[in-house]
Design a protein around this motif. Structure first.
Motif, PDB file in Angstrom:
ATOM      1  N   UNK A  25      29.886  40.153  85.657  1.00  0.00           N
ATOM      2  CA  UNK A  25      29.831  38.777  86.152  1.00  0.00           C
ATOM      3  C   UNK A  25      28.902  38.633  87.351  1.00  0.00           C
ATOM      4  N   UNK A  26      28.681  39.710  88.090  1.00  0.00           N
ATOM      5  CA  UNK A  26      27.818  39.625  89.266  1.00  0.00           C
ATOM      6  C   UNK A  26      26.335  39.794  88.918  1.00  0.00           C
ATOM      7  N   UNK A  27      26.031  40.179  87.673  1.00  0.00           N
ATOM      8  CA  UNK A  27      24.640  40.348  87.265  1.00  0.00           C
ATOM      9  C   UNK A  27      23.975  38.992  87.022  1.00  0.00           C
ATOM     10  N   UNK A  28      22.672  38.922  87.292  1.00  0.00           N
ATOM     11  CA  UNK A  28      21.966  37.687  86.951  1.00  0.00           C
ATOM     12  C   UNK A  28      21.852  37.546  85.425  1.00  0.00           C
ATOM     13  N   UNK A  29      21.700  36.313  84.932  1.00  0.00           N
ATOM     14  CA  UNK A  29      21.666  36.082  83.479  1.00  0.00           C
ATOM     15  C   UNK A  29      20.578  36.870  82.754  1.00  0.00           C
ATOM     16  N   UNK A  30      19.426  37.102  83.414  1.00  0.00           N
ATOM     17  CA  UNK A  30      18.349  37.844  82.762  1.00  0.00           C
ATOM     18  C   UNK A  30      18.769  39.279  82.477  1.00  0.00           C
ATOM     19  N   UNK A  31      19.480  39.898  83.402  1.00  0.00           N
ATOM     20  CA  UNK A  31      19.912  41.283  83.200  1.00  0.00           C
ATOM     21  C   UNK A  31      21.016  41.367  82.149  1.00  0.00           C
ATOM     22  N   UNK A  32      21.877  40.372  82.105  1.00  0.00           N
ATOM     23  CA  UNK A  32      22.923  40.343  81.078  1.00  0.00           C
ATOM     24  C   UNK A  32      22.291  40.219  79.698  1.00  0.00           C
TER      25      UNK A  32
END
Length: 64
Positions: A25-32
């Protein structure tokens, strides 16, 4: 953290462990998105390799 209770010092240690969901949940959307894409690609390649191995094993049993 040090706390004084009735004139005596107590050392209280608070441990906070993050779960993998908290990390995700703490990752930015691009990394997810990159993580999901790479996982799908690995799954696809592994499935293709598995099918190829099954085909090779099936052909080998026919010849003997």
């Amino acid at each position: 953290m040090t706390t004084v209770i009735d004139g005596i010092n107590y050392c209280i240690v608070v441990l906070h462990q993050q779960s993998w969901m908290d990390e995700l949940n703490s990752l930015p959307p691009e990394k997810v998105m990159a993580l999901i894409t790479s996982t799908a690609l690995i799954w696809y390649v592994a499935s293709a390799v598995r099918i190829q191995l099954q085909v090779l094993a099936h052909d080998e049993t026919k010849e003997t």
